[in-house]
Motif scaffolding. Structure first.
Motif, PDB file in Angstrom:
ATOM      1  N   TYR B  30      -4.229  -4.482   0.005  1.00  0.00           N
ATOM      2  CA  TYR B  30      -4.104  -5.290  -1.199  1.00  0.00           C
ATOM      3  C   TYR B  30      -5.216  -6.337  -1.267  1.00  0.00           C
ATOM      4  O   TYR B  30      -5.726  -6.769  -0.241  1.00  0.00           O
ATOM      5  CB  TYR B  30      -2.741  -5.967  -1.247  1.00  0.00           C
ATOM      6  CG  TYR B  30      -2.454  -6.902  -0.113  1.00  0.00           C
ATOM      7  CD1 TYR B  30      -1.747  -6.486   0.990  1.00  0.00           C
ATOM      8  CD2 TYR B  30      -2.905  -8.223  -0.147  1.00  0.00           C
ATOM      9  CE1 TYR B  30      -1.483  -7.340   2.028  1.00  0.00           C
ATOM     10  CE2 TYR B  30      -2.640  -9.095   0.882  1.00  0.00           C
ATOM     11  CZ  TYR B  30      -1.937  -8.646   1.982  1.00  0.00           C
ATOM     12  OH  TYR B  30      -1.687  -9.496   3.009  1.00  0.00           O
ATOM     13  N   THR B  33      -2.306 -11.172  -4.471  1.00  0.00           N
ATOM     14  CA  THR B  33      -0.901 -11.533  -4.332  1.00  0.00           C
ATOM     15  C   THR B  33      -0.562 -12.518  -5.437  1.00  0.00           C
ATOM     16  O   THR B  33      -1.267 -13.519  -5.597  1.00  0.00           O
ATOM     17  CB  THR B  33      -0.632 -12.214  -2.973  1.00  0.00           C
ATOM     18  OG1 THR B  33      -1.175 -11.406  -1.933  1.00  0.00           O
ATOM     19  CG2 THR B  33       0.864 -12.404  -2.747  1.00  0.00           C
ATOM     20  N   LEU B  78       2.267  -1.190  -7.236  1.00  0.00           N
ATOM     21  CA  LEU B  78       2.215  -2.299  -6.286  1.00  0.00           C
ATOM     22  C   LEU B  78       2.237  -1.780  -4.852  1.00  0.00           C
ATOM     23  O   LEU B  78       2.850  -0.761  -4.548  1.00  0.00           O
ATOM     24  CB  LEU B  78       3.395  -3.243  -6.511  1.00  0.00           C
ATOM     25  CG  LEU B  78       3.527  -3.820  -7.922  1.00  0.00           C
ATOM     26  CD1 LEU B  78       4.776  -4.701  -8.023  1.00  0.00           C
ATOM     27  CD2 LEU B  78       2.282  -4.610  -8.314  1.00  0.00           C
ATOM     28  N   ASP B  79       1.567  -2.524  -3.967  1.00  0.00           N
ATOM     29  CA  ASP B  79       1.619  -2.199  -2.534  1.00  0.00           C
ATOM     30  C   ASP B  79       2.921  -2.690  -1.912  1.00  0.00           C
ATOM     31  O   ASP B  79       3.428  -2.091  -0.968  1.00  0.00           O
ATOM     32  CB  ASP B  79       0.438  -2.856  -1.806  1.00  0.00           C
ATOM     33  CG  ASP B  79      -0.869  -2.188  -2.172  1.00  0.00           C
ATOM     34  OD1 ASP B  79      -0.899  -0.949  -2.205  1.00  0.00           O
ATOM     35  OD2 ASP B  79      -1.837  -2.911  -2.451  1.00  0.00           O
ATOM     36  N   TRP B 102       2.298  -7.676  -4.264  1.00  0.00           N
ATOM     37  CA  TRP B 102       1.003  -7.408  -3.647  1.00  0.00           C
ATOM     38  C   TRP B 102       0.390  -6.190  -4.306  1.00  0.00           C
ATOM     39  O   TRP B 102       1.064  -5.158  -4.458  1.00  0.00           O
ATOM     40  CB  TRP B 102       1.174  -7.150  -2.151  1.00  0.00           C
ATOM     41  CG  TRP B 102       1.503  -8.374  -1.363  1.00  0.00           C
ATOM     42  CD1 TRP B 102       0.626  -9.165  -0.681  1.00  0.00           C
ATOM     43  CD2 TRP B 102       2.794  -8.964  -1.147  1.00  0.00           C
ATOM     44  NE1 TRP B 102       1.293 -10.212  -0.069  1.00  0.00           N
ATOM     45  CE2 TRP B 102       2.614 -10.107  -0.335  1.00  0.00           C
ATOM     46  CE3 TRP B 102       4.103  -8.641  -1.573  1.00  0.00           C
ATOM     47  CZ2 TRP B 102       3.686 -10.922   0.063  1.00  0.00           C
ATOM     48  CZ3 TRP B 102       5.154  -9.455  -1.177  1.00  0.00           C
ATOM     49  CH2 TRP B 102       4.942 -10.577  -0.373  1.00  0.00           C
ATOM     50  N   SER B 103      -0.886  -6.301  -4.693  1.00  0.00           N
ATOM     51  CA  SER B 103      -1.547  -5.222  -5.429  1.00  0.00           C
ATOM     52  C   SER B 103      -3.020  -5.167  -5.049  1.00  0.00           C
ATOM     53  O   SER B 103      -3.577  -6.139  -4.534  1.00  0.00           O
ATOM     54  CB  SER B 103      -1.409  -5.485  -6.936  1.00  0.00           C
ATOM     55  OG  SER B 103      -2.295  -4.682  -7.675  1.00  0.00           O
ATOM     56  N   ALA B 104      -3.659  -4.051  -5.323  1.00  0.00           N
ATOM     57  CA  ALA B 104      -5.102  -3.970  -5.115  1.00  0.00           C
ATOM     58  C   ALA B 104      -5.845  -4.794  -6.168  1.00  0.00           C
ATOM     59  O   ALA B 104      -6.974  -5.220  -5.948  1.00  0.00           O
ATOM     60  CB  ALA B 104      -5.561  -2.520  -5.165  1.00  0.00           C
ATOM     61  N   ALA B 109      -1.165  -7.570 -10.432  1.00  0.00           N
ATOM     62  CA  ALA B 109      -0.334  -8.525  -9.697  1.00  0.00           C
ATOM     63  C   ALA B 109       0.262  -9.571 -10.644  1.00  0.00           C
ATOM     64  O   ALA B 109       1.469  -9.816 -10.633  1.00  0.00           O
ATOM     65  CB  ALA B 109      -1.152  -9.209  -8.598  1.00  0.00           C
TER      66      ALA B 109
ATOM     67  N   ARG C  41     -10.503  -7.270   0.799  1.00  0.00           N
ATOM     68  CA  ARG C  41     -10.119  -5.886   1.088  1.00  0.00           C
ATOM     69  C   ARG C  41     -11.144  -5.246   2.009  1.00  0.00           C
ATOM     70  O   ARG C  41     -12.286  -5.705   2.103  1.00  0.00           O
ATOM     71  CB  ARG C  41     -10.019  -5.086  -0.209  1.00  0.00           C
ATOM     72  CG  ARG C  41      -8.872  -5.558  -1.076  1.00  0.00           C
ATOM     73  CD  ARG C  41      -8.666  -4.656  -2.248  1.00  0.00           C
ATOM     74  NE  ARG C  41      -9.806  -4.667  -3.146  1.00  0.00           N
ATOM     75  CZ  ARG C  41      -9.944  -3.852  -4.185  1.00  0.00           C
ATOM     76  NH1 ARG C  41      -9.029  -2.939  -4.425  1.00  0.00           N
ATOM     77  NH2 ARG C  41     -10.986  -3.928  -4.972  1.00  0.00           N
TER      78      ARG C  41
END
Lengths: 77, 146, 146, 77
Positions: B30, B33, B78-79, B102-104, B109, C41
């Motif tokens: 990710y 956040t 989402l992660d 949590w996301s890339a 997010a 990342r």
């Protein structure tokens, strides 16, 4: 059929009961369950309904063993 | 990993997030956040509020939170996600709700975090009863617009 | 109270927020806190990234961050705000940026936090140079859309 | 007049210099400062400019003692 009816928050306080175990002949809608469980109290306009913990409409059919809940607009978060 | 939780006692959302991320041991999938924390205020609709009781529908509340979280995870890829919500007696300045995602990517997010909060406010079966400074109490009629 | 900061060493955003809110000693004006954390990342544009150097324009960067923060405080009537941004050498999974805002209302908190991040990405003079797994390095050409 | 010129990031590396102290006769625009400081290098299309640490246009006038900076699109956050 047997139906478990629950009331929450302000509605629970106003009706003076948290739950009712209903014994109903044949089929019933949520609205009919309300009338039976409250002795014909007027249904508040903004009441929310769930059957088995999933939101439902007043016109939905209730089945034997269902848990039907009535509650005011939610205010969490 | 994703987790929903109802708490009967007060919690520090930042301490909880520090522990949560430490447990991920430096995961670097990710990049973004987004977090929202709702805190109990000591006033509402012009009145001083000294305490609050949060009623919920045991069973349905947990189901609703889980569904809201899983829907968001799917929709925004989402992660990870975390929802913690208080129930029972709450005092001013205590945290009521924590939503973390949590996301890339930061757009996902932000959007997912806000969406979870709005959906929770509209759908999750919680009811607030406030205690006012004169000792009286009242049910909060509705949530404020998002 | 509102504070902007550049950091040359890694930081735990949650630990920092725990300390920040503890220092407020249970202030209960605000009801809503929105937070964004950007984390490094270990991949970008399809390549494995092993490290990053964050260059900045000393003086102008601090001015820009302060202005972005004060503009947001005014526009959304925020109770408080905090921006922390890393500079120098950064490793994957380390936090790059923390933006936190405190407000009486959740809509304002979400909107202000996202606006600060977008404005920071567009205006604050930082430049990322990535080190790839083969030891080569490259400047990141542009930020992703918000 | 005296002008301090700064270059950052990829632009600094490409030009091979981080800063230049310029001595200019009379007035000058930012674009003229660029030409003087780089010895007539082509200006990158997406270059950003600041005067005294505030964003400025290429056509802006530079005054004695100003700090003028040229840099690529920013990539913080």
């Amino acid at each position: 059929m047997q139906v478990k009816v629950l009331f929450f928050a302000g509605l629970r306080e106003r009706l003076g009961k948290a739950d009712v175990a209903l014994e109903l002949p044949g089929t019933a809608t949520v609205l009919e369950v309300w009338q039976q469980a409250t002795g014909g109290e007027t249904l508040p306009a903004n009441v929310l309904v769930s059957i088995n913990q999933v939101y439902a409409e007043l016109s939905a059919s209730v089945a034997d063993g269902d848990e039907v809940a009535f509650f005011p607009p939610v205010t969490g978060g | 990993m994703a987790h929903c939780e109802l708490r009967e006692t007060s919690f520090d959302p930042w301490q909880l997030l520090a522990e949560w991320t430490a447990a991920q041991q430096g995961a670097s999938r990710y990049g973004a956040t987004a977090v929202f924390v709702g805190t109990m205020r000591d006033f509402n609709e012009g009145d001083a509020v000294t305490g609050m009781y949060l009623e919920h529908y045991p069973g349905m509340t947990e189901r609703q939170l889980e569904q809201i979280m899983q829907d968001a995870i799917r929709e925004w890829h989402l992660d990870d996600a975390l929802i913690v919500h208080r129930v029972g007696e709450i005092l001013p300045a205590e945290s009521i709700v924590l939503v973390a995602v949590w996301s890339a990517h930061r757009a996902e997010a932000f959007t997912a975090c806000r969406h979870i909060m709005e959906t929770l406010k509209h759908n999750a079966p919680f009811w607030k009863r406030e205690t006012l400074i004169d000792g009286s109490s009242r049910w909060v009629e509705r949530n404020t617009a998002g």
